[in-house]
Design an enzyme around this catalytic site. Structure first.
Site, PDB file in Angstrom:
ATOM      1  N   THR A  20     -41.308  25.947 -24.089  1.00  8.13           N
ATOM      2  CA  THR A  20     -42.385  26.441 -24.938  1.00  8.13           C
ATOM      3  C   THR A  20     -43.678  25.669 -24.696  1.00  8.13           C
ATOM      4  OG1 THR A  20     -40.853  27.206 -26.612  1.00  8.13           O
ATOM      5  CG2 THR A  20     -43.067  26.711 -27.363  1.00  8.13           C
ATOM      6  N   SER A  70     -35.600  26.808 -21.678  1.00 10.66           N
ATOM      7  CA  SER A  70     -34.458  25.887 -21.554  1.00 10.66           C
ATOM      8  C   SER A  70     -33.172  26.431 -22.158  1.00 10.66           C
ATOM      9  CB  SER A  70     -34.796  24.511 -22.129  1.00 10.66           C
ATOM     10  OG  SER A  70     -34.632  24.466 -23.518  1.00 10.66           O
ATOM     11  N   ASP A 104     -34.813  23.733 -26.713  1.00  8.80           N
ATOM     12  CA  ASP A 104     -33.475  24.249 -27.045  1.00  8.80           C
ATOM     13  C   ASP A 104     -32.325  23.417 -26.476  1.00  8.80           C
ATOM     14  OD1 ASP A 104     -34.590  26.239 -28.544  1.00  8.80           O
ATOM     15  OD2 ASP A 104     -34.300  27.831 -27.067  1.00  8.80           O
TER      16      ASP A 104
HETATM   17  N1  ASP Z   1     -36.676  28.499 -26.002  1.00  9.35           N
HETATM   18  C1  ASP Z   1     -37.640  27.440 -25.760  1.00  9.35           C
HETATM   19  C2  ASP Z   1     -37.060  26.523 -24.697  1.00  9.35           C
HETATM   20  O1  ASP Z   1     -36.145  25.827 -24.996  1.00  9.35           O
HETATM   21  C3  ASP Z   1     -37.888  26.723 -27.026  1.00  9.35           C
HETATM   22  C4  ASP Z   1     -38.839  25.559 -26.938  1.00  9.35           C
HETATM   23  O2  ASP Z   1     -39.147  25.016 -25.893  1.00  9.35           O
HETATM   24  O3  ASP Z   1     -39.301  25.128 -28.021  1.00  9.35           O
HETATM   25  O4  ASP Z   1     -37.511  26.521 -23.588  1.00  9.35           O
END
Ligand code: ASP
Length: 330
Positions: A20, A70, A104
């Protein structure tokens, strides 16, 4: 401990993996409906105002090791990340390696790295993971502050081992866990307690950084397609043995054979009797079974009668990594 080799290094290496922190949304107000892993690490760093003065004259290098959300983290990325970090830490001029990562699975990557990187390097130079809960396009993104905080930690004379920095808190790889799906302060250190805090650019340690790592190379670490298949299963009301039985039979269907099962048990690692029966059968077939607790805090206290061993007292998904590495080490 004051650093020797590390303190002389004048280069900070950033390795980008996506997340993110590198995410983009169509609207600045949208903190949820974004796409992760859109900005390259170079572009991400360009967006961090104050970075130039925060690095205190160090040279900044960056490398894109992966570009993913991730949640989709792969063993192949872990293998490559470990190789690249080790190569950079071994360079005299490198003071620390920073990794930008999705939130994540950050705790899994951090723990993995803490177990496979050489202790001799980690004892001298830190590996600092950082992340963000909001995309780079947000009205008030948290990534830039987290990057600045991570830099402060990376440059601190007391930093070593693998740590994670998020929302002004420094967490050890063994204990860090994502404990909230939305808040900016999304991580805690479980029972371990935070290692320290970053406040207005100053690092305040409350615990010494633990150094784990391993100087003996893990056999097959550079061949991720051959890593043993270790799965996590949960015990719960109404649990049964069907999934475990299917997994144990999967080799006959062309999938890799299950080598290990981590059961996230209820309470002190207790397991529903129907699931337990299937796990006992798996164990009899040579599958390693380790029991953990699905509770967010604490570790299984050994002593209760159970057919299954207690592992390192880790959270289930970290215990999975430990078991995988244990199998690889034979
Ligand atoms: N789904 C995203 C990831 O893990 C969530 C984040 O980075 O906050 O890449």
């Amino acid at each position: 401990k004051m650093l020797q080799g590390g303190a002389m290094g004048k280069t900070l290496v950033f390795l980008g993996t996506g997340g993110t922190i590198a995410g983009k949304a169509a609207f600045a107000q949208d903190n949820v409906g974004y796409t992760a892993a859109q900005l390259g690490v170079a572009q991400l760093l360009e967006g961090v105002s104050g970075l130039e003065s925060a690095v205190e004259g160090c040279t900044v290098e960056h490398e894109q090791v992966a570009q993913l959300d991730s949640k989709d983290m792969e063993h192949a990325v872990w293998s490559r990340l470990a190789q690249r970090i080790q190569a950079h830490l071994a360079r005299d001029e490198v003071r620390a390696v920073l990794v930008t990562h999705g939130t994540d699975t950050l705790e899994e990557t951090a723990f993995f790295l803490s177990q496979v990187l050489p202790a001799s390097l980690l004892g001298d130079k830190p590996v600092v993971l950082t992340c963000a809960m909001r995309p780079a396009t947000a009205l008030t993104p948290d990534g830039p502050q987290n990057v600045l905080d991570a830099v402060r930690v990376a440059l601190d004379a007391h930093a070593r081992g693998v740590v994670a920095v998020c929302a002004g808190t420094i967490h050890a790889a063994r204990y860090v866990q994502k404990s909230h799906p939305y808040r900016l302060d999304a991580f805690d250190s479980s029972d371990g307690g935070a290692l320290g805090y970053v406040e207005e650019g100053r690092v305040r340690w409350v615990h010494e950084c633990p150094v784990e790592g391993c100087d003996a190379p893990v056999p097959g670490l550079d061949q991720p397609s051959g890593w043993p298949r270790v799965e996590v299963v949960f015990s719960h009301a109404g649990a049964n043995g069907a999934t475990v039985r299917a997994m144990c039979a999967s080799a006959t269907l062309g999938a890799p054979a299950v080598r290990g099962l981590v059961v996230a048990g209820t309470g002190n690692g207790t397991v529903h009797r129907d699931l337990e029966a299937a796990l006992v059968q798996a164990q009899q077939q040579g599958v390693h079974v380790v029991r953990t607790t699905r509770c967010a805090y604490g570790a299984v206290v050994p002593g209760a009668v159970s057919p299954f061993a207690v592992g390192q007292g880790l959270a289930p998904f970290k215990e999975r990594i430990a078991l995988m590495l244990q199998i690889m080490r034979g």
